[in-house]
Scaffold this active site. Sequence first.
Site, PDB file in Angstrom:
ATOM      1  N   GLU A   1      -4.844  16.906 -11.812  1.00 48.86           N
ATOM      2  CA  GLU A   1      -5.223  17.189 -13.193  1.00 48.86           C
ATOM      3  C   GLU A   1      -6.723  17.413 -13.359  1.00 48.86           C
ATOM      4  O   GLU A   1      -7.375  16.850 -14.235  1.00 48.86           O
ATOM      5  CB  GLU A   1      -4.758  16.061 -14.130  1.00 48.86           C
ATOM      6  CG  GLU A   1      -4.689  16.481 -15.600  1.00 48.86           C
ATOM      7  CD  GLU A   1      -4.138  15.409 -16.503  1.00 48.86           C
ATOM      8  OE1 GLU A   1      -4.880  14.921 -17.351  1.00 48.86           O
ATOM      9  OE2 GLU A   1      -2.942  15.078 -16.343  1.00 48.86           O
TER      10      GLU A   1
ATOM     11  N   ARG B   1       0.810  -1.224   0.000  1.00 48.45           N
ATOM     12  CA  ARG B   1       0.000   0.000   0.000  1.00 48.45           C
ATOM     13  C   ARG B   1       0.839   1.269   0.000  1.00 48.45           C
ATOM     14  O   ARG B   1       0.382   2.347   0.392  1.00 48.45           O
ATOM     15  CB  ARG B   1      -0.988   0.022   1.163  1.00 48.45           C
ATOM     16  CG  ARG B   1      -2.034  -1.087   1.069  1.00 48.45           C
ATOM     17  CD  ARG B   1      -3.113  -0.928   2.103  1.00 48.45           C
ATOM     18  NE  ARG B   1      -4.165  -1.920   1.907  1.00 48.45           N
ATOM     19  CZ  ARG B   1      -4.714  -2.619   2.874  1.00 48.45           C
ATOM     20  NH1 ARG B   1      -4.309  -2.447   4.126  1.00 48.45           N
ATOM     21  NH2 ARG B   1      -5.667  -3.491   2.616  1.00 48.45           N
TER      22      ARG B   1
ATOM     23  N   GLU C   1       8.994  17.258 -25.552  1.00 52.32           N
ATOM     24  CA  GLU C   1       8.348  17.705 -24.316  1.00 52.32           C
ATOM     25  C   GLU C   1       8.860  19.080 -23.884  1.00 52.32           C
ATOM     26  O   GLU C   1       8.134  19.848 -23.251  1.00 52.32           O
ATOM     27  CB  GLU C   1       8.560  16.681 -23.201  1.00 52.32           C
ATOM     28  CG  GLU C   1       7.844  15.347 -23.411  1.00 52.32           C
ATOM     29  CD  GLU C   1       6.339  15.417 -23.179  1.00 52.32           C
ATOM     30  OE1 GLU C   1       5.830  16.513 -22.866  1.00 52.32           O
ATOM     31  OE2 GLU C   1       5.671  14.377 -23.324  1.00 52.32           O
TER      32      GLU C   1
ATOM     33  N   ASN D   1      -1.061  18.156 -21.407  1.00 53.35           N
ATOM     34  CA  ASN D   1      -1.382  17.112 -22.386  1.00 53.35           C
ATOM     35  C   ASN D   1      -1.426  17.649 -23.813  1.00 53.35           C
ATOM     36  O   ASN D   1      -1.930  16.963 -24.714  1.00 53.35           O
ATOM     37  CB  ASN D   1      -2.732  16.471 -22.040  1.00 53.35           C
ATOM     38  CG  ASN D   1      -2.665  15.662 -20.761  1.00 53.35           C
ATOM     39  OD1 ASN D   1      -1.756  14.877 -20.549  1.00 53.35           O
ATOM     40  ND2 ASN D   1      -3.643  15.875 -19.881  1.00 53.35           N
TER      41      ASN D   1
ATOM     42  N   ARG E   1      -3.435  21.558 -15.011  1.00 54.34           N
ATOM     43  CA  ARG E   1      -2.440  20.538 -15.321  1.00 54.34           C
ATOM     44  C   ARG E   1      -2.771  19.814 -16.622  1.00 54.34           C
ATOM     45  O   ARG E   1      -1.877  19.282 -17.286  1.00 54.34           O
ATOM     46  CB  ARG E   1      -2.310  19.525 -14.167  1.00 54.34           C
ATOM     47  CG  ARG E   1      -1.207  18.509 -14.413  1.00 54.34           C
ATOM     48  CD  ARG E   1      -0.945  17.593 -13.231  1.00 54.34           C
ATOM     49  NE  ARG E   1       0.119  16.654 -13.537  1.00 54.34           N
ATOM     50  CZ  ARG E   1       0.654  15.802 -12.667  1.00 54.34           C
ATOM     51  NH1 ARG E   1       0.228  15.777 -11.415  1.00 54.34           N
ATOM     52  NH2 ARG E   1       1.619  14.992 -13.035  1.00 54.34           N
TER      53      ARG E   1
ATOM     54  N   HIS F   1      -0.892   9.927 -28.162  1.00 50.43           N
ATOM     55  CA  HIS F   1      -1.159   8.649 -27.503  1.00 50.43           C
ATOM     56  C   HIS F   1      -1.915   7.698 -28.422  1.00 50.43           C
ATOM     57  O   HIS F   1      -1.685   6.477 -28.397  1.00 50.43           O
ATOM     58  CB  HIS F   1      -1.953   8.870 -26.220  1.00 50.43           C
ATOM     59  CG  HIS F   1      -1.123   9.357 -25.076  1.00 50.43           C
ATOM     60  ND1 HIS F   1      -1.670   9.709 -23.856  1.00 50.43           N
ATOM     61  CD2 HIS F   1       0.205   9.557 -24.952  1.00 50.43           C
ATOM     62  CE1 HIS F   1      -0.704  10.103 -23.036  1.00 50.43           C
ATOM     63  NE2 HIS F   1       0.437  10.021 -23.684  1.00 50.43           N
TER      64      HIS F   1
ATOM     65  N   HIS G   1      -0.961  15.391 -26.785  1.00 49.53           N
ATOM     66  CA  HIS G   1      -0.964  14.011 -26.299  1.00 49.53           C
ATOM     67  C   HIS G   1      -2.190  13.212 -26.737  1.00 49.53           C
ATOM     68  O   HIS G   1      -2.132  11.987 -26.751  1.00 49.53           O
ATOM     69  CB  HIS G   1      -0.853  13.995 -24.770  1.00 49.53           C
ATOM     70  CG  HIS G   1       0.529  14.290 -24.270  1.00 49.53           C
ATOM     71  ND1 HIS G   1       1.209  15.441 -24.600  1.00 49.53           N
ATOM     72  CD2 HIS G   1       1.377  13.581 -23.480  1.00 49.53           C
ATOM     73  CE1 HIS G   1       2.401  15.430 -24.022  1.00 49.53           C
ATOM     74  NE2 HIS G   1       2.531  14.315 -23.345  1.00 49.53           N
TER      75      HIS G   1
ATOM     76  N   HIS H   1       7.762   7.943 -27.627  1.00 44.63           N
ATOM     77  CA  HIS H   1       6.709   8.809 -27.091  1.00 44.63           C
ATOM     78  C   HIS H   1       6.851  10.237 -27.618  1.00 44.63           C
ATOM     79  O   HIS H   1       5.879  10.835 -28.111  1.00 44.63           O
ATOM     80  CB  HIS H   1       6.767   8.793 -25.564  1.00 44.63           C
ATOM     81  CG  HIS H   1       5.813   9.758 -24.920  1.00 44.63           C
ATOM     82  ND1 HIS H   1       4.448   9.600 -24.953  1.00 44.63           N
ATOM     83  CD2 HIS H   1       6.039  10.920 -24.234  1.00 44.63           C
ATOM     84  CE1 HIS H   1       3.864  10.598 -24.311  1.00 44.63           C
ATOM     85  NE2 HIS H   1       4.808  11.412 -23.871  1.00 44.63           N
TER      86      HIS H   1
ATOM     87  N   LYS I   1       7.010  22.534 -15.153  1.00 42.05           N
ATOM     88  CA  LYS I   1       6.223  21.380 -14.725  1.00 42.05           C
ATOM     89  C   LYS I   1       5.786  21.545 -13.266  1.00 42.05           C
ATOM     90  O   LYS I   1       4.625  21.278 -12.915  1.00 42.05           O
ATOM     91  CB  LYS I   1       7.050  20.101 -14.884  1.00 42.05           C
ATOM     92  CG  LYS I   1       6.305  18.803 -14.534  1.00 42.05           C
ATOM     93  CD  LYS I   1       5.210  18.470 -15.514  1.00 42.05           C
ATOM     94  CE  LYS I   1       4.462  17.186 -15.189  1.00 42.05           C
ATOM     95  NZ  LYS I   1       5.196  15.973 -15.578  1.00 42.05           N
TER      96      LYS I   1
ATOM     97  N   LYS J   1       2.652  11.147 -11.439  1.00 39.28           N
ATOM     98  CA  LYS J   1       1.826  10.248 -12.243  1.00 39.28           C
ATOM     99  C   LYS J   1       2.528   8.908 -12.415  1.00 39.28           C
ATOM    100  O   LYS J   1       3.726   8.855 -12.712  1.00 39.28           O
ATOM    101  CB  LYS J   1       1.556  10.841 -13.629  1.00 39.28           C
ATOM    102  CG  LYS J   1       0.471  11.885 -13.665  1.00 39.28           C
ATOM    103  CD  LYS J   1       0.184  12.267 -15.120  1.00 39.28           C
ATOM    104  CE  LYS J   1      -0.955  13.234 -15.238  1.00 39.28           C
ATOM    105  NZ  LYS J   1      -1.247  13.573 -16.658  1.00 39.28           N
TER     106      LYS J   1
END
Length: 358
Positions: A233, A117, A181, A241, A237, A248, A244, A261, A223, A139
């Site tokens: 997000e 956990r 990026e 993206n 935030r 993606h 993206h 990527h 960032k 993330k």
Amino acid sequence: MKKIFLSTINNKIPITIGNNIISSKLLSKHIKSKSVVVVTNKTIGKIYLKKIRNCLKNYDTKVLEIEDGEKYKNITTFTKIHNYLIDNRFDRDLTIVAFGGGVVGDLVGFVASTFMRGVKLIHIPTTLLAQVDSSIGGKTAINHPNGKNLIGTFYQPISVIIDTKFLLTLPEEEYLSGLAEVVKYGLISKPSLLSWMNKNSKKILSRDKDCLGYIVLTSAREKVRFVSQDERESNVRAFLNYGHTLGHAIEAAMNYRNILHGEAISIGMLFASMLSVEKNKLDIKDFNLIEDTLEKLNLPTQIPKQIKTKNIIKHIKFDKKKQGDRNRFVLLNKLGSCIINDKLKDDFLEKMIGNYRS
């Protein structure tokens, strides 16, 4: 050596940035547990594992090497890492070090957030993409055949240590991928960075030491600025993206093979810029600057010919940023100013992808 902090509601994460800074002294400031597991990939291991082991010689350190590549960011590798931790009887007094690029960071972060956990996590990113983006912000994720990063958590590390010297041994295509990026920050929040990259593209491509320090520190600060305002997000935030949604979808359509990527994001950013001209009246001069900068940095701008447009649309439907049946694209009003458009229908996107390809 510079240190900045990411402050969230429950955490204050130190991010240390410099050239050739990895040392026993630095690591000992952040690792307080006796047991340490370094998870890396075989490519990084061949070059730097001996150095990291030496820096961790005062700890009970074990190393697990996983396969290298986006196609291995999946449930199989996730389970493999968990099995290793369980078989070696680690408990909550464990620090996991994610030593590698974005794939390692996302995977290992997800493991650290779920093993017992939650155990302590340190990121030591070795690629430009990871240093300027994925290692900062908490993330974690693995991919699903239908879409990228569909399974994951938000989980903050206790520290991020960024050594730009690792970038000197980075393969050319990986280095260029990371530059996409960096360009993104120039589009969504810091136009002066975009202009600087356009003017200094040759020095950037040569991996000039001062250029590396500038783009990494500037990107990290941007960032941090976004994440500190919106850790989960739900608001600004999401602007990170940019590019993206299409990017993606391209990665998923290619089964996470034969495209990096950053390459996919480069294509996605120029497409989003085209949409911004069409829908938001982005100045065509800004569009041309974006395209020129990507091309000067040897980044791709064309959708791979082997991907059918309908396949791209299919994967856009599984994009994790969707709300209900609405596609969500981050678009530019102007350089440095974004909005989210959720009114772009499938038939319109299919038409625009066709126009983009032509």
